[in-house]
Design an enzyme around this catalytic site. Structure first.
Site, PDB file in Angstrom:
ATOM      1  N   HIS A 154     -40.578  17.472  27.498  1.00  0.00           N
ATOM      2  CA  HIS A 154     -40.799  18.719  28.225  1.00  0.00           C
ATOM      3  C   HIS A 154     -39.809  18.793  29.369  1.00  0.00           C
ATOM      4  CE1 HIS A 154     -42.793  21.957  30.362  1.00  0.00           C
ATOM      5  NE2 HIS A 154     -43.392  22.220  29.207  1.00  0.00           N
ATOM      6  N   ASP A 179     -47.865  21.423  22.359  1.00  0.00           N
ATOM      7  CA  ASP A 179     -47.745  21.847  20.967  1.00  0.00           C
ATOM      8  C   ASP A 179     -48.012  20.733  19.966  1.00  0.00           C
ATOM      9  OD1 ASP A 179     -47.138  24.496  21.462  1.00  0.00           O
ATOM     10  OD2 ASP A 179     -45.038  24.033  21.844  1.00  0.00           O
TER      11      ASP A 179
HETATM   12  N1  CMC Z   1     -37.085  13.914  20.363  1.00  0.00           N
HETATM   13  C1  CMC Z   1     -36.059  13.055  20.572  1.00  0.00           C
HETATM   14  N2  CMC Z   1     -35.319  13.014  21.700  1.00  0.00           N
HETATM   15  C2  CMC Z   1     -35.627  13.896  22.651  1.00  0.00           C
HETATM   16  C3  CMC Z   1     -36.669  14.831  22.506  1.00  0.00           C
HETATM   17  C4  CMC Z   1     -37.414  14.814  21.305  1.00  0.00           C
HETATM   18  N3  CMC Z   1     -38.415  15.682  21.120  1.00  0.00           N
HETATM   19  N4  CMC Z   1     -36.751  15.593  23.621  1.00  0.00           N
HETATM   20  C5  CMC Z   1     -35.790  15.160  24.442  1.00  0.00           C
HETATM   21  N5  CMC Z   1     -35.098  14.131  23.857  1.00  0.00           N
HETATM   22  C6  CMC Z   1     -34.018  13.356  24.468  1.00  0.00           C
HETATM   23  C7  CMC Z   1     -32.695  14.119  24.446  1.00  0.00           C
HETATM   24  O1  CMC Z   1     -31.974  13.859  23.275  1.00  0.00           O
HETATM   25  C8  CMC Z   1     -32.027  13.591  25.692  1.00  0.00           C
HETATM   26  O2  CMC Z   1     -31.518  12.316  25.394  1.00  0.00           O
HETATM   27  P1  CMC Z   1     -30.181  11.778  26.131  1.00  0.00           P
HETATM   28  O3  CMC Z   1     -30.500  11.720  27.586  1.00  0.00           O
HETATM   29  O4  CMC Z   1     -29.926  10.441  25.504  1.00  0.00           O
HETATM   30  O5  CMC Z   1     -29.101  12.796  25.819  1.00  0.00           O
HETATM   31  C9  CMC Z   1     -33.169  13.401  26.679  1.00  0.00           C
HETATM   32  O6  CMC Z   1     -34.335  13.162  25.841  1.00  0.00           O
HETATM   33  C10 CMC Z   1     -33.443  14.611  27.577  1.00  0.00           C
HETATM   34  O7  CMC Z   1     -33.620  15.757  26.734  1.00  0.00           O
HETATM   35  P2  CMC Z   1     -33.130  17.217  27.079  1.00  0.00           P
HETATM   36  O8  CMC Z   1     -32.948  17.990  25.823  1.00  0.00           O
HETATM   37  O9  CMC Z   1     -31.956  17.147  28.010  1.00  0.00           O
HETATM   38  O10 CMC Z   1     -34.370  17.749  27.917  1.00  0.00           O
HETATM   39  P3  CMC Z   1     -34.677  19.260  28.210  1.00  0.00           P
HETATM   40  O11 CMC Z   1     -35.506  19.268  29.419  1.00  0.00           O
HETATM   41  O12 CMC Z   1     -33.438  20.090  28.205  1.00  0.00           O
HETATM   42  O13 CMC Z   1     -35.529  19.723  26.916  1.00  0.00           O
HETATM   43  C11 CMC Z   1     -37.315  20.137  25.428  1.00  0.00           C
HETATM   44  C12 CMC Z   1     -36.911  19.800  26.878  1.00  0.00           C
HETATM   45  C13 CMC Z   1     -38.809  20.494  25.397  1.00  0.00           C
HETATM   46  C14 CMC Z   1     -36.519  21.356  24.939  1.00  0.00           C
HETATM   47  C15 CMC Z   1     -37.034  18.912  24.538  1.00  0.00           C
HETATM   48  O14 CMC Z   1     -37.785  17.813  24.983  1.00  0.00           O
HETATM   49  C16 CMC Z   1     -37.310  19.199  23.062  1.00  0.00           C
HETATM   50  O15 CMC Z   1     -36.432  19.702  22.361  1.00  0.00           O
HETATM   51  N6  CMC Z   1     -38.553  18.851  22.555  1.00  0.00           N
HETATM   52  C17 CMC Z   1     -38.936  19.167  21.207  1.00  0.00           C
HETATM   53  C18 CMC Z   1     -39.350  20.636  21.113  1.00  0.00           C
HETATM   54  C19 CMC Z   1     -40.721  20.887  21.724  1.00  0.00           C
HETATM   55  O16 CMC Z   1     -41.674  20.170  21.479  1.00  0.00           O
HETATM   56  N7  CMC Z   1     -40.810  21.976  22.496  1.00  0.00           N
HETATM   57  C20 CMC Z   1     -42.063  22.410  23.093  1.00  0.00           C
HETATM   58  C21 CMC Z   1     -42.049  22.340  24.584  1.00  0.00           C
HETATM   59  S1  CMC Z   1     -43.718  22.492  25.256  1.00  0.00           S
HETATM   60  C22 CMC Z   1     -44.226  24.097  24.895  1.00  0.00           C
HETATM   61  C23 CMC Z   1     -43.554  25.100  25.701  1.00  0.00           C
HETATM   62  O17 CMC Z   1     -43.887  25.225  26.890  1.00  0.00           O
HETATM   63  O18 CMC Z   1     -42.683  25.791  25.164  1.00  0.00           O
END
Ligand code: CMC
Length: 428
Positions: free
Chosen positions: A307, A364
């Site tokens: 998140h 989710d």
């Molecule tokens: N699986 C594997 N690796 C992950 C995941 C995941 N679900 N989420 C984040 N990471 C890793 C990412 O690859 C990165 O690694 P590194 O630092 O080595 O490059 C690190 O963790 C930080 O991730 P980020 O993408 O920079 O974090 P963000 O804050 O931009 O993204 C997120 C947050 C929710 C988009 C992301 O965690 C994600 O894609 N999760 C899966 C989709 C999901 O479940 N979304 C629902 C969010 S909750 C409901 C809502 O409010 O919408």
């Protein structure tokens, strides 16, 4: 702490006020930055450090896993309140009295009929259309049938637009699902509670009565409350920014629905279930999918994990996990997917990659399992998220309008070509 932040650019020092929120969150107020520095802006892709507004609606502490609506903890609201009460709380700021809640409900019911011509628009969509696209279109189309909802000049205009959409949106949600299933489009029953009526509108068969199941009513109430607001997330920021152009409530909501659709946001609930199904069909090998999620060459992500704001347990996920067990138990459903989800969660919480990055299950991860147990088709999951988020979007839009916020218009840092002379086509 000092009440000023000092920024030095090219040897010149500029002071900016430090502002503190009611929960002691600290922000640097850079409203005057471009003026005093003669054109310097900030760059913050994804707005990871940028506060777009001051808001009194939802408080979220991602480090401690705290979520409160108007000061009330999400745990207490999920246990003690119903969805309509929470909607009132979010939109108007306080828990309603019996009279206030009754009036709100009566006004919503009085506005719950949708122009019958909306059915023609719905009919034009193929059955294969994703319900989120259909819902976004129909919500936008409502503007054409309710033009008075656009020019909001008073709190009364605002209230009228709010009860209209609170009344009509569940009808659109139910019709979106029924159209996909080839069922006749109908209304529920004015004598029912808000959430009971939603269930009836969704599930009533054309040839029989619909009997309310209190387990389903409670489960849906809880899920909708947990999704009702989440401060300045992608779809809410969209609603506020579209609304800031004074485009009207329904158009702003329609844009919010489109933003919610994406798999990185609300679309994750559908993506989680599809992922769990795939793991099941692939023999239930969770380790294989954990490895894929950690492999930087593999685009696969563990959906329902991580998140932007929570770097601790998402408090909503904790409540939903318990609810998933209860609801499936009460309904007498044994879903192997729930075991796969629990297995994945256990592995992730012990895995260095996930621990280092503070990746926990989010709202989710378990919600889809409950929706499926309730008989809601997978493609409708994000629509159910939108149904829950509706009061939050409305509250944020109302706050933005009442605070007379300026039109949202971020800056950029241009990194393209410098000025160059036009070349005629034969010389390129
Ligand atoms: N699986 C594997 N690796 C992950 C995941 C995941 N679900 N989420 C984040 N990471 C890793 C990412 O690859 C990165 O690694 P590194 O630092 O080595 O490059 C690190 O963790 C930080 O991730 P980020 O993408 O920079 O974090 P963000 O804050 O931009 O993204 C997120 C947050 C929710 C988009 C992301 O965690 C994600 O894609 N999760 C899966 C989709 C999901 O479940 N979304 C629902 C969010 S909750 C409901 C809502 O409010 O919408």
């Amino acid at each position: 702490m000092s009440d000023k932040a000092v920024l030095e650019i090219n040897g010149e020092k500029h002071e900016f006020p430090i502002v503190t929120g009611t929960e002691n969150e600290v922000a640097i107020d850079i409203k005057t930055l471009r003026g005093v520095t003669k054109g310097v802006t900030t760059i913050d892709p994804g707005y990871k450090n940028t506060g777009s507004c001051e808001s009194a609606i939802t408080f979220l502490d991602g480090e401690k896993g705290i979520l409160r609506y108007r000061g009330y903890s999400i745990e207490e609201l999920a246990e003690k309140a119903d969805f309509l009460e929470v909607a009132y709380l979010l939109i108007f700021g306080n828990l309603p009295t019996v009279e206030q809640l009754e009036k709100f409900h009566i006004d919503i019911k009085a506005n719950s009929v949708v122009d019958d011509d909306i059915k023609k628009i719905l009919d034009a969509f193929p059955k294969t259309a994703h319900p989120m696209g259909v819902l976004s279109s129909l919500t936008s189309a409502l503007t054409a049938f309710n033009p008075s909802s656009v020019n909001i000049d008073s709190e009364e205009d605002m209230y009228n637009a709010i009860v209209k959409i609170m009344g009509k949106f569940p009808v659109l949600v139910a019709w979106t699902m029924r159209k996909k299933q080839g069922l006749p489009l109908d209304y529920g029953d004015d004598k029912l509670g808000y959430v009971e009526n939603i269930l009836k509108m969704m599930f009533k068969k054309p040839h029989g009565d619909y009997e309310q199941n209190p387990i389903l009513v409670n489960a849906l109430d809880k899920l909708l409350i947990l999704h009702a607001d989440h401060e300045q997330n992608c779809s809410t920021s969209t609603v506020r920014i579209v609304g800031s152009s004074h485009a009207g409530l329904f158009a702003s909501l329609s844009a919010g629905i489109s933003a919610l659709w994406g798999p990185l946001h609300g679309g994750a609930n559908q993506a989680v279930l599809e992922m769990l199904e795939k793991i099941k069909e692939d023999g239930g090998d969770t380790k294989k999918y954990m490895a894929k999620a950690k492999d930087k060459q593999d685009p696969f992500r563990l959906m329902g994990f991580g998140h932007r704001v929570y770097k601790n347990f998402d408090p909503r996920a904790k409540i939903i996990k318990v609810a998933a067990d209860e609801v499936l138990g009460d309904l007498g459903i044994e879903d192997p997917i729930l075991d796969i989800a629990k297995g994945l969660e256990k592995e992730a919480l012990e895995d260095k990659y996930f621990v280092d990055r503070k990746l926990y299950p989010n709202v989710d991860f378990y919600s889809g399992i409950i929706y499926r147990g309730m008989g809601i088709p997978v493609e409708m999951f994000t629509v159910m998220f939108a149904l829950g988020r509706l009061p939050g979007w409305i509250a944020q839009w109302r706050e933005m309008r009442l605070r007379k916020e300026p039109i949202g218009r971020p800056r950029q840092l241009y990194i393209g070509e410098n000025h160059r002379p036009f070349k005629s086509i034969e010389n390129r």
